[in-house]
Write an enzyme that holds these catalytic residues in place. Structure first.
Site, PDB file in Angstrom:
ATOM      1  N   GLU A 179       0.831  -1.215   0.000  1.00 36.17           N
ATOM      2  CA  GLU A 179       0.000   0.000   0.000  1.00 36.17           C
ATOM      3  C   GLU A 179       0.867   1.268   0.000  1.00 36.17           C
ATOM      4  OE1 GLU A 179      -4.094  -0.710   2.147  1.00 36.17           O
ATOM      5  OE2 GLU A 179      -2.527  -1.709   3.286  1.00 36.17           O
ATOM      6  N   GLU A 188      -4.507  -9.017   3.789  1.00 36.88           N
ATOM      7  CA  GLU A 188      -5.186  -8.593   5.027  1.00 36.88           C
ATOM      8  C   GLU A 188      -6.439  -9.395   5.365  1.00 36.88           C
ATOM      9  OE1 GLU A 188      -2.913  -4.855   3.868  1.00 36.88           O
ATOM     10  OE2 GLU A 188      -3.867  -6.519   2.826  1.00 36.88           O
TER      11      GLU A 188
END
Length: 724
Positions: A115, A135
């Protein structure tokens, strides 16, 4: 402790290289996140800095957000511990920075690491770097803008696949998809990244902010169709998990209302999910798996594992061939011994079929398969045993036979050789009682099929040496198993804890509850199948043999039901002959067999436990609890007797060995979520109604009445640690 820090060096070319350092994977701990903010602010302010490159120390970019922070949040319930990374750092300090920013990615960029890289204006990678957003496997969603930027960089369908399946890709594929701008050799990575950053600053390369791109999203109607299909798919594959639907909602928000709105919604939903039971369970299992590698008086006494180059496996049946497969595909030489050439050939054929299966499922390349099979040698005597480092005996559960084998291998093997047995129930002291070298005797209990199932129970007696335990733990890791060290008792940790599982189900059937309803309730809870389908799968011979072992060991809490004998008498043997509680036909799902109902009726006439001869009336919740609470009760005895090092070892063993749903955190963790008091009161009530099988253990009673979680470490229980 290696220092956790972020450094910045400004070169003569005017490029500031910002480096994250938090070995081994540069996890984004809170000091790293605050360090990044500081360094980006400084680089933006300084007039001698024209452009910025972000990288990680030690050949890795970043493995993602520090999972210990989640654990802290779960322990305190305080979500404010979570730093604001998404807006503060990724949008404001990085993506909207007035100077161009390039990520130099090597090794891995996972979760928050990827990210950060997507918040940069370009990404340069070394070959074979791993990129992914895993995640969801921890019960949350990407929280630093990943749900918004990944679809904009690689297209919606592929981004959804990567997120929902937690499936990483390599940098080569990332380049084809548009996630990576260039792939360069490791030694040139920094140089090329610096030049690229300057090229953006001097307008020779485009200055692209991922969040503002729309060219890969497609039209709104196309996007909605892709999301609709993904939602239906997730309902099927992850019915009890909230994070999959939440992730799709957040992606949709960004597509409909724009990337920035999507980022805001993502941050809000991320925080809600961090506090969900699912995230608590999955984070607990992740950390529990890590904790298994710490064993007091074994891994903390300065011992070094010895190399295991050659292992002998005795017995080429289902278990022996599976164990041999696991070893050879991990480059360990195997000598497979059988009693005659017919059995030996059969064993080798099974190993070849196992390896072929791994190839056809894409788990192994053809070259590696050939190499693996070249590591195998079949023998009919002990002459090849003179230089083996370990023997694993995997013959039938017969005490005199196992004792005879142990006497023979003690003579045939070198003095350092570890003598292991794959028994699933027999006491190790009995197996090794006739030999001198009892410090080398150890249990290596694999779960079937041994080359696929990830758990390895390592059983130690009071005489097993720490070196033998450490060596077997090391082999376990080499062959990609999770080794859990347990004490020696009937059934060890997993089978012992779960023996009441089938018993509880049989009691319910004899109380008049429908078998297929019981299986359905257990499947809906999240186990892959219910207890009766599991019995069909394992075969009734196993059920009868194991039942006998446990009835002898724990007569006070064994329920005797003639149901399996009656099924066998009627010509059924479960999946083996296509007829059990279910009908098994090639190419179709198992179907409940109504013709089994009269046999069950006959069994009920034998046991006569229905109150006033009438079936009891129970809810689905009660069925679930009447099957699983006795398992929790046995887990309490296992904890009290010190059969496992810590409660979380039993959690990871229940997940990997019995397929207990990982998102419920494992058996003991789940029981604490339900509450020890509720488990205790329910068992007490049922023991008064239906007998001693349900009688609460002392450990459970004590913890329930004092309000102590079952998972809390024992203070100084009388028998605790006795078996370890």
């Amino acid at each position: 402790m290696a220092q956790i820090r972020v450094t910045m060096e400004v070169g003569n070319d005017g490029v500031a290289v910002i480096t994250m350092s938090n070995p081994p994977v540069n996890a984004l701990a809170i000091p790293i996140i605050s360090g990044l903010k500081e360094k980006f602010d400084e680089a933006t302010r300084r007039s001698d800095v024209k452009a910025i490159v972000l990288t990680g120390k030690g050949g890795r970019f970043s493995g993602g957000f520090d999972i210990n922070v989640f654990q802290k949040v779960h322990g305190t319930g305080d979500i404010s511990i979570m730093p604001d990374v998404s807006i503060d750092l990724v949008v404001n300090a990085m993506e909207d920075c007035k100077k161009p920013l390039v990520a130099a990615v090597e090794g891995l960029a996972l979760g928050g690491g990827l990210e950060l890289a997507m918040g940069c204006h370009a990404r340069i990678a070394a070959p074979r770097a791993q990129l992914g957003l895993p995640e969801l496997s921890l019960g949350v969603i990407p929280g630093f803008g990943g749900t918004q930027r990944l679809p904009r960089l690689i297209g919606l369908s592929k981004a959804i696949e990567m997120m929902l399946l937690s499936k990483p890709i390599m940098s080569e594929e990332g380049k084809k998809l548009g996630l990576i701008d260039a792939i360069v050799p490791s030694e040139e990575l920094l140089k090329v990244s610096c030049r690229w950053a300057l090229d953006i600053a001097e307008r020779r390369k485009p200055w692209l902010r991922s969040l503002h791109r729309t060219d890969k999203i497609g039209s709104l109607s196309e996007a909605r169709e892709v999301l609709r299909t993904a939602r239906q798919q997730a309902k099927k594959t992850a019915p009890n998990l909230p994070q999959h639907q939440a992730c799709l909602d957040v992606i949709e928000e960004g597509i409909v209302h724009g990337g920035y709105d999507g980022v805001l919604k993502e941050a809000k939903v991320f925080k809600e999910l961090v506090l969900s039971d699912t995230a608590k369970g999955l984070v607990h299992v992740f950390l529990a798996q890590r904790a298994t590698s710490k064993v007091p008086n074994v891994t903390d006494v300065g011992l070094k594992p010895r190399q295991t180059k050659k292992v002998a496996v005795i017995g080429g049946g289902l278990m022996g061939s599976g164990i041999a497969t696991a070893l050879i595909v991990s480059n360990i030489f195997v000598v497979l011994k059988e009693v005659n050439s017919e059995y030996l050939l059969k064993g080798i054929k099974m190993i070849e079929a196992n390896v072929q299966g791994l190839v056809s499922r894409g788990k192994l390349t053809k070259d590696k398969a050939e190499k693996a099979l070249s590591m195998l040698k079949g023998v009919l005597d002990y002459s090849e045993f003179r230089d083996v480092d370990m023997v694993i005996e995997a013959v039938i559960e017969n005490v005199p036979l196992k004792q005879k084998i142990f006497s023979e291998i003690e003579k045939a093997c070198p003095p350092h050789c570890i003598l292991a047995t794959n028994t699933s129930t027999i006491d190790l002291n009995v197996i090794g009682e006739k030999i001198k070298s009892q410090d080398r005797v150890i249990g290596a209990h694999f779960f079937s099929p041994a080359h696929v199932m990830p758990l390895l129970e390592i059983v130690r007696t009071q005489k097993t040496s720490p070196q033998a335990i450490l060596d077997l733990m090391t082999v376990g890791k080499i062959i990609k198993k999770v080794p859990v060290v347990v004490g020696n008792c009937t059934g060890f940790a997993v089978n012992r804890t779960f023996f009441p599982y089938t018993q509880g189900a049989h009691i319910l059937v004899n109380l008049g509850v429908d078998v297929f309803r019981i299986d359905r309730v257990i499947s809906n809870f999240g186990l892959p199948m219910g207890p009766f389908q599991l019995q069909d799968l394992a075969g009734y011979g196993v059920a009868l043999a194991v039942g006998k072992e446990f009835a002898n060991a724990f007569p006070d809490r064994t329920f005797r039901s003639p149901l399996i004998e009656l099924l066998v008498k009627s010509g059924r043997n479960g999946k083996n002959n296509g007829k059990g509680y279910y009908i098994y036909e090639k190419g179709s799902k198992p179907k409940p067999d109504p013709s089994v109902l009269p046999i069950i009726e006959e069994c009920r006439k034998h046991t006569k436990i229905m109150p006033n001869g009438k079936p009891i009336s129970v809810s689905d919740k009660e069925i679930l609890e009447m099957v699983l609470f006795p398992v929790v009760n046995e887990a309490c005895r296992v904890l009290d007797e010190g059969v496992v090092v810590r409660a979380s070892d039993l959690d990871i063993a229940s997940v990997l060995g019995m397929s207990f749903p990982s998102y419920r955190g494992g058996l003991v963790f789940w029981a604490d979520t339900v509450g020890a008091n509720h488990v205790y009161k329910s068992l007490k009530k049922w023991s008064e109604m239906y007998g001693s099988f349900y009688k609460p253990s002392k450990f459970l009673e004590e913890r329930a009445l004092k309000g102590i979680p079952l998972s809390a470490a024992a203070t100084s229980s009388s028998s605790s640690m006795s078996r370890l």
